[in-house]
Structure formats: structure tokens, C-alpha cells
Design an enzyme around this catalytic site. Structure first.
Site, PDB file in Angstrom:
ATOM      1  N   CYS A   1       0.830  -1.213   0.000  1.00  0.00           N
ATOM      2  CA  CYS A   1       0.000   0.000   0.000  1.00  0.00           C
ATOM      3  C   CYS A   1       0.859   1.255   0.000  1.00  0.00           C
ATOM      4  O   CYS A   1       0.336   2.371   0.057  1.00  0.00           O
ATOM      5  CB  CYS A   1      -0.951   0.005   1.196  1.00  0.00           C
ATOM      6  SG  CYS A   1      -2.224  -1.265   1.108  1.00  0.00           S
TER       7      CYS A   1
ATOM      8  N   PHE B   1       4.192   3.627  -1.696  1.00  0.00           N
ATOM      9  CA  PHE B   1       4.472   4.225  -3.006  1.00  0.00           C
ATOM     10  C   PHE B   1       4.928   3.179  -4.027  1.00  0.00           C
ATOM     11  O   PHE B   1       4.235   2.898  -5.012  1.00  0.00           O
ATOM     12  CB  PHE B   1       5.507   5.335  -2.820  1.00  0.00           C
ATOM     13  CG  PHE B   1       6.103   5.894  -4.077  1.00  0.00           C
ATOM     14  CD1 PHE B   1       5.326   6.145  -5.190  1.00  0.00           C
ATOM     15  CD2 PHE B   1       7.461   6.194  -4.137  1.00  0.00           C
ATOM     16  CE1 PHE B   1       5.882   6.675  -6.354  1.00  0.00           C
ATOM     17  CE2 PHE B   1       8.026   6.730  -5.281  1.00  0.00           C
ATOM     18  CZ  PHE B   1       7.236   6.964  -6.392  1.00  0.00           C
TER      19      PHE B   1
ATOM     20  N   GLY C   1       5.273  -0.125  -3.531  1.00  0.00           N
ATOM     21  CA  GLY C   1       4.460  -1.329  -3.436  1.00  0.00           C
ATOM     22  C   GLY C   1       3.190  -1.242  -4.254  1.00  0.00           C
ATOM     23  O   GLY C   1       2.791  -2.212  -4.912  1.00  0.00           O
TER      24      GLY C   1
ATOM     25  N   ASP D   1       2.000  -7.072  10.732  1.00  0.00           N
ATOM     26  CA  ASP D   1       3.192  -6.424  11.285  1.00  0.00           C
ATOM     27  C   ASP D   1       4.393  -7.321  11.010  1.00  0.00           C
ATOM     28  O   ASP D   1       4.460  -8.452  11.505  1.00  0.00           O
ATOM     29  CB  ASP D   1       2.993  -6.222  12.787  1.00  0.00           C
ATOM     30  CG  ASP D   1       4.180  -5.562  13.470  1.00  0.00           C
ATOM     31  OD1 ASP D   1       5.195  -5.290  12.791  1.00  0.00           O
ATOM     32  OD2 ASP D   1       4.104  -5.333  14.689  1.00  0.00           O
TER      33      ASP D   1
ATOM     34  N   ALA E   1       8.513  -2.954   2.256  1.00  0.00           N
ATOM     35  CA  ALA E   1       8.182  -2.161   3.452  1.00  0.00           C
ATOM     36  C   ALA E   1       9.441  -1.586   4.094  1.00  0.00           C
ATOM     37  O   ALA E   1      10.468  -2.260   4.195  1.00  0.00           O
ATOM     38  CB  ALA E   1       7.430  -3.024   4.458  1.00  0.00           C
TER      39      ALA E   1
ATOM     40  N   LYS F   1      19.375  -0.275   5.937  1.00  0.00           N
ATOM     41  CA  LYS F   1      19.054  -0.931   4.660  1.00  0.00           C
ATOM     42  C   LYS F   1      20.206  -1.833   4.212  1.00  0.00           C
ATOM     43  O   LYS F   1      19.983  -2.924   3.684  1.00  0.00           O
ATOM     44  CB  LYS F   1      18.755   0.114   3.583  1.00  0.00           C
ATOM     45  CG  LYS F   1      17.497   0.934   3.818  1.00  0.00           C
ATOM     46  CD  LYS F   1      16.238   0.086   3.806  1.00  0.00           C
ATOM     47  CE  LYS F   1      15.813  -0.318   2.413  1.00  0.00           C
ATOM     48  NZ  LYS F   1      14.515  -1.035   2.413  1.00  0.00           N
TER      49      LYS F   1
ATOM     50  N   GLY G   1      16.882   7.043  -6.526  1.00  0.00           N
ATOM     51  CA  GLY G   1      16.084   8.244  -6.773  1.00  0.00           C
ATOM     52  C   GLY G   1      14.723   7.972  -7.376  1.00  0.00           C
ATOM     53  O   GLY G   1      14.416   8.464  -8.463  1.00  0.00           O
ATOM     54  N   ILE G   2      13.871   7.226  -6.676  1.00  0.00           N
ATOM     55  CA  ILE G   2      12.559   6.863  -7.229  1.00  0.00           C
ATOM     56  C   ILE G   2      11.627   8.080  -7.247  1.00  0.00           C
ATOM     57  O   ILE G   2      11.541   8.823  -6.275  1.00  0.00           O
ATOM     58  CB  ILE G   2      11.894   5.747  -6.399  1.00  0.00           C
ATOM     59  CG1 ILE G   2      12.853   4.584  -6.164  1.00  0.00           C
ATOM     60  CG2 ILE G   2      10.645   5.247  -7.099  1.00  0.00           C
ATOM     61  CD1 ILE G   2      12.258   3.481  -5.302  1.00  0.00           C
TER      62      ILE G   2
END
EC number: 1.1.1.-
Length: 412
Positions: free
Chosen positions: A19, A21, A23, A89, A112, A192, A219-220
Site C-alpha cells: 500500500c 508508493f 508497493g 506487522d 516495506a 538498509k 532516486g525513485i
């Protein structure tokens, strides 16, 4: 004649963070773009302006055959018809097992992440590292029996794992080392990178021999983007014409901006290649050669077309009706504005606020930062479908149309 679109058969796919950007765009592609056929979920764009008329995405990206499920912390918004949605979760083994028993995924695509801008170190570690590890081990069968076998796990990492936030990067490939610990000034990127290491180390190491890989988008931007596009247009709306003429640095710095649909496409290609690899292993064949290998590997994902930072910024402003001609630009030195940003951060910090000009903004506006995606092109078969200008048209058009709709609702 139109070129025949390839078909990607992916089985049962669970999109974690579906839900969000990126994804949402992955789910849209998996479902063959209901956003282009169903008015209830169509992406708004300005009407009567040819600058925002673009070809259909469904005619250019591959057709997908998949059962699509979405796991997110909250799934009330950003839904698409054709997918099953589950509130869950990723830091809770119990929550994940309950969903896995229902979905029984062949593929997990894990997008996520905790928000980089929040700066909450405890939350960043809990979600990005601990949550990824829990999700990985549930998928691989190390944390309970959910009645199935996940074959492939695609992790959304970040190109920032190769960057110390200060140095210039020029055409950097995957041989570049991860920047970790004290060398990494941005804690988000450190988490990350740690999660990426965990995912790649887990390749074929689980009870189910699940294969894994990591993708590093750079840079999405695109429709539903709340960072680059939104903030650039927000600045254009609030700033005076004089301020818009001010340019930080000399604009000789190339930067990667990658359209979100291309990033989504790379995830589906990675899943498809991993499934093919898993089939080879399960049938007793030897694995891919080292130079063809996808499992256990990381891949930079870009639009393969770096642009000058201020060129794309001013192009976005122009689409929004705020045109700055080249001869109107006032060039400001990074050496001057860096210390100014530091002073503003100190002053605003005393009242618990963040200034519009920070050292981070100054550095990112002036640095060179672009990557090589040759490895993804060769091993995944990736090639960007949507160009940088078209992506910008889509991204800006979406923001402008949303603003118009919101104004109409308020009766303004």
C-alpha cells in the site's frame, strides 16, 4: 505491428508494503494495470493539456499471471481491485504466520520500510533490520510451519547503501562496497545495508532453500511520490520568483532519477528469474554460471539516463507553470550555503523545527550521484520502459490533478 508483450508467470505473490508508493505500483503491474481500466482507481491527470498525455503502460510492460496478495501495517488506503489485502506487522512472527497460512506465497516482494525522514533510530532498526529478518525467516520456514514453501524472496534495498551522503558517485557498480558503521552518516542507509546483507546471506540457507536477491533503486519518483516530486512542487508553489531563480551549485552534477514503474518492473523480473533458478535447483540441474547468477546477488536499478540535478528540478517547475529561463538563474556557491544551512539547523533546532535549507539539502543539490545498472540489464533482462521526461510528466501531472481535486472538494 505492435510488439508482443512477454508474459511473466509468478504464482502466488505476496507484496509486503503493497500500500506504499513503490508497493502500489508493483501491485498495479502484477494485476496488469487496473489503474488504466478501472475508473475507481484511475490515477488523476490534468485534462486538456497534451504535456500530460502519455502512452498506456499496460501496452509496454510485460503481462503478469499471478495471484496477488498485499501485506501492510494498514491496508485501508491505496487498494487495487483483484488483490487480497491483509493488515499485518512484519516485526511479529505470529502476525506473519497467520497471513502466510492464508496466502501460501511462492514469491515474497518486500518493499516495506520505515520512513527515512523520521530519523527515529529505534523504529528504523526495528522495521528495516529486525522486521526484514523476521519476514525472511517466516518465509523460509525457520519460524514455524505455515503449510507451504516460499521459493523466492525479492528485497527492496536502496542505492544509498553505497553512498556516504557526502562523496560524489560516478557510474558506480555493484563491486562498490557497502558503506557501513561510522562511515555511513545516514542511519536509514545503514539499516538498509544491514538488512540487504541478511537477505543475501540467507540465499538457499533456509529449510525451504528459498532463493533471494536485493534491488537497489536510485532516486525513485512517479505518481504517488511524496518525496522528490511533491517537495519540488511544494517549493515552487511557496517560493517567490526571486527564490526560484537561485541555484545551489553549478548544475554540472549528474543525478539518477528512476521512474517508479521501471523500479516495479525490475522487481517482477527479479522474481521471475529467481523462480527459474529455483526450478533448476529443484530439478537437479546445476545452478547458473557466476556471470548469469541472480540468487544471492544485489542489483542497482536506474533509468540508465542520469540528468543534471537542476535541469530536472526546473523541468518539474515548468510543468507546474513556474518557468525559470537559463539566463535568469543565480548561481550560489555550495561553500557559502553549507555553513548557512548548519546555522539554520542550529537555530531551528532550538524550537524543535527543521529549516527549509539544511546541509543535507545543499549537499544533495550539488553532488554527482549516479550508478551503473549494467548488471541488471544483463542478468535480469532489465531495461527502463518509461523515460525520465515521461516519468516527470506523469509524476507532476498526478500532483497537479490531485491538488485540483482537493481544491474542488473544499469548494475553493
Amino acid at each position: 505491428m505492435p510488439q508482443k508483450r512477454p508474459t511473466l508467470e509468478l504464482g502466488s505473490v505476496l507484496v509486503v508494503g503493497g500500500c506504499g508508493f513503490l508497493g502500489w505500483h508493483i501491485v498495479d503491474q502484477l494485476l496488469n494495470f487496473p489503474s488504466e481500466t478501472d475508473a475507481s482507481v484511475a490515477l488523476p491527470k490534468p485534462e486538456g493539456d497534451s504535456r500530460f498525455d502519455n502512452p498506456r503502460l499496460a501496452d509496454r510492460y510485460p503481462r503478469c499471471v499471478a495471484k496477488v496478495s498485499v501485506l501492510d501495517l494498514r491496508t485501508a488506503n491505496n487498494r487495487l481491485p483483484g488483490a487480497q489485502y491483509y493488515d499485518g506487522d512484519i516485526t511479529s512472527e505470529e502476525s506473519l504466520l497467520a497471513i502466510f497460512r492464508k496466502v501460501k506465497p511462492d514469491v515474497v516482494i518486500h518493499t516495506a520500510t520505515a520512513n527515512v525522514l523520521e530519523g527515529n533510530k529505534e523504529l528504523l532498526r526495528k522495521v528495516n533490520v529486525d522486521g526484514t529478518k523476521t519476514l525472511l525467516e517466516v518465509a523460509g520456514g525457520d519460524r514455524g510451519d505455515w503449510g507451504g514453501k516460499c521459493k523466492a524472496f525479492v528485497y527492496t534495498s536502496s542505492a544509498s547503501v553505497l553512498h556516504d551522503t557526502q562523496s560524489d558517485l560516478k557510474n558506480v557498480n555493484e563491486d562498490w562496497p557497502l558503506i557501513r558503521g561510522k562511515l555511513q552518516l545516514e542511519y536509514y542507509s545503514d539499516t538498509k545495508a544491514e538488512a540487504e546483507e541478511i537477505v543475501l546471506k540467507y540465499n538457499r540457507a533456509s529449510p525451504s532453500s528459498m532463493v533471494t536477491c536485493a534491488l537497489r533503486p536510485a532516486g525513485i519518483y512517479g505518481e504517488k511520490d511524496t518525496t522528490f516530486t511533491f517537495k519540488v512542487l511544494e517549493h515552487a508553489a511557496k517560493a517567490s520568483p526571486t527564490v526560484l531563480r537561485m541555484q545551489l551549485g553549478d548544475n554540472n552534477n549528474l543525478f539518477d532519477f528512476t521512474y517508479v514503474g521501471n523500479v516495479a518492473y525490475s522487481h517482477l523480473l527479479a522474481a521471475y528469474r529467481l523462480l527459474a533458478t529455483q526450478t533448476r535447483y529443484e530439478s537437479g540441474q546445476s545452478g547458473p554460471l557466476d556471470h548469469e547468477k541472480v540468487d544471492g546477488e544485489a542489483f542497482n536499478i536506474t533509468n540508465d539516463s542520469p540528468v543534471y540535478f537542476w535541469d530536472i528540478t526546473r523541468a518539474a517547475w515548468a510543468l507546474a507553470g513556474k518557468v525559470v529561463e537559463p539566463n535568469q538563474v543565480w548561481q550560489l556557491s555550495e561553500d557559502l550555503l553549507g555553513p548557512v544551512g548548519a546555522v539554520l539547523e542550529t537555530v531551528f533546532g532550538l524550537i524543535g523545527k527543521t529549516p527549509r535549507l539544511t546541509r543535507r539539502i545543499v549537499r544533495y543539490s550539488c553532488m554527482t550521484r549516479y550508478y551503473s545498472c549494467e548488471k541488471a540489464k544483463y542478468r535480469l533482462g532489465y531495461s527502463p520502459i518509461v523515460s525520465v521526461p515521461e516519468g516527470l510528466s506523469r509524476a507532476v501531472g498526478y500532483v497537479l490533478a490531485r491538488e485540483r481535486l482537493e481544491s474542488e472538494k473544499k469548494g475553493l
